[in-house]
Structure formats: structure tokens, C-alpha cells
Design a protein around this motif. Sequence first.
Motif, mmCIF file in Angstrom:
data_model
loop_
_atom_site.group_PDB
_atom_site.id
_atom_site.type_symbol
_atom_site.label_atom_id
_atom_site.label_comp_id
_atom_site.label_asym_id
_atom_site.label_seq_id
_atom_site.Cartn_x
_atom_site.Cartn_y
_atom_site.Cartn_z
ATOM 1 N N UNK A 106 0.841 -1.205 0.000
ATOM 2 C CA UNK A 106 0.000 0.000 0.000
ATOM 3 C C UNK A 106 0.875 1.255 0.000
ATOM 4 N N UNK A 107 1.884 1.298 0.876
ATOM 5 C CA UNK A 107 2.749 2.477 0.958
ATOM 6 C C UNK A 107 3.540 2.691 -0.328
ATOM 7 N N UNK A 108 4.019 1.611 -0.935
ATOM 8 C CA UNK A 108 4.748 1.730 -2.199
ATOM 9 C C UNK A 108 3.848 2.310 -3.283
ATOM 10 N N UNK A 165 0.038 -6.964 -6.673
ATOM 11 C CA UNK A 165 0.300 -6.402 -5.355
ATOM 12 C C UNK A 165 -0.968 -6.259 -4.532
ATOM 13 N N UNK A 166 -2.004 -5.707 -5.134
ATOM 14 C CA UNK A 166 -3.275 -5.569 -4.413
ATOM 15 C C UNK A 166 -3.872 -6.925 -4.082
ATOM 16 N N UNK A 167 -3.740 -7.877 -4.984
ATOM 17 C CA UNK A 167 -4.206 -9.237 -4.723
ATOM 18 C C UNK A 167 -3.519 -9.776 -3.462
ATOM 19 N N UNK A 168 -2.219 -9.560 -3.345
ATOM 20 C CA UNK A 168 -1.471 -10.015 -2.169
ATOM 21 C C UNK A 168 -1.944 -9.298 -0.903
ATOM 22 N N UNK A 169 -2.245 -7.998 -1.026
ATOM 23 C CA UNK A 169 -2.755 -7.253 0.119
ATOM 24 C C UNK A 169 -4.061 -7.879 0.604
ATOM 25 N N UNK A 170 -4.996 -8.101 -0.317
ATOM 26 C CA UNK A 170 -6.298 -8.660 0.046
ATOM 27 C C UNK A 170 -6.149 -10.041 0.687
ATOM 28 N N UNK A 171 -5.183 -10.830 0.221
ATOM 29 C CA UNK A 171 -4.964 -12.169 0.755
ATOM 30 C C UNK A 171 -4.243 -12.157 2.105
ATOM 31 N N UNK A 172 -3.545 -11.070 2.422
ATOM 32 C CA UNK A 172 -2.678 -11.022 3.592
ATOM 33 C C UNK A 172 -3.360 -10.584 4.879
ATOM 34 N N UNK A 173 -4.457 -9.840 4.769
ATOM 35 C CA UNK A 173 -5.096 -9.274 5.959
ATOM 36 C C UNK A 173 -6.503 -9.832 6.137
ATOM 37 N N UNK A 174 -7.030 -9.672 7.356
ATOM 38 C CA UNK A 174 -8.388 -10.153 7.641
ATOM 39 C C UNK A 174 -9.432 -9.317 6.910
ATOM 40 N N UNK A 175 -9.201 -8.007 6.861
ATOM 41 C CA UNK A 175 -10.113 -7.161 6.083
ATOM 42 C C UNK A 175 -9.379 -5.942 5.555
ATOM 43 N N UNK A 176 -9.890 -5.433 4.455
ATOM 44 C CA UNK A 176 -9.310 -4.306 3.725
ATOM 45 C C UNK A 176 -10.437 -3.352 3.382
ATOM 46 N N UNK A 202 -4.300 2.128 9.754
ATOM 47 C CA UNK A 202 -4.860 3.054 8.781
ATOM 48 C C UNK A 202 -3.710 3.799 8.139
ATOM 49 N N UNK A 203 -3.742 3.852 6.815
ATOM 50 C CA UNK A 203 -2.698 4.516 6.053
ATOM 51 C C UNK A 203 -3.373 5.619 5.253
ATOM 52 N N UNK A 204 -2.980 6.869 5.516
ATOM 53 C CA UNK A 204 -3.603 8.011 4.853
ATOM 54 C C UNK A 204 -2.586 8.790 4.047
ATOM 55 N N UNK A 205 -3.072 9.363 2.944
ATOM 56 C CA UNK A 205 -2.225 10.179 2.083
ATOM 57 C C UNK A 205 -3.069 11.219 1.372
#
Length: 150
Positions: A45-47, A111-122, A77-80
Amino acid sequence: MTTTMSFPGVLDSLSHIRAFARGAAMRAGLDERGTYRLCLAVDEVATNIITHGYAEAGRDGTVVVSARLDAASLTLEIEDTGARYDPAAQPMPTEQELAEPPEVRRAGGLGLFLVFQSVSSFRHEHIGSRNRTTLVMQLEEDRQHHGDPS
């Protein structure tokens, strides 16, 4: 308990953002695998924020990361203030695409696919002039999923 830190929106900040996420994971008691999954998601997400939201959009800004721990979950929470972005609008790779060799696979989306798979919720929201991505790790789910009896 909530902890918040602000980082310059540059690639050199990634290691510091990752260290913040790792510290939050350790305080939450995530195991090594859960910590890795959370750090992978935060790093992706940060990248994306730094690369696409700031650098490619010709913008400067910060990445603000908050970690909130309660008895059931760790929430980051990541904000920008980078370019508006909707990850849900991005196509996810199909099983067939995932099976293809990297040199054949279309660029983007993994990358987003990996994010969704890595956490309980997004969850991703655009609030005013800010993008907010919320990543949640359910602590009991992490323990059960990885055999921790505590």
C-alpha cells in the motif's frame, strides 16, 4: 491504544513504515507469519501511494500510519493526499493469470491481490482530499489459523 506516525512520501520512507508496522504487529502478539503478512500488505500500500499517488502524479506529501490495538484486532490506517485512487476498481488477477509465468502475465494487480490475501479485512475510502486504506488483522483468527493455542 492508538499510535500514529507521519512519514515523508518518498521511497526512502518504506523501511521506516515497515518498521512501524512490524512494531505494531509485535505489540499485538502476531506470530512471524502474521507479522510478515501485515508488513507485506503495508509495504504494498505504501509503495503504491509513494510511487503512483505522489511521484508519478507530480505531488509531494506524507504517509500517515496509525496503529490501533484492541483485544480482538490490530488495525492499521494509512492516509495520504496523493492522487485519488480506488483499489476496488482495479481488476484482480484470475486463477489462470496467476498460473502464468511472470513474463507472460499482464502488469499490475498482483500487489493488491497479495494485500487482500494477507489481511483479515481491507477497506479504502476517499475522504475530502485524503485517501484512507484500513488494514485489519483479527488476532484470534491469526492465532487459530497458525496453530497458536493461546
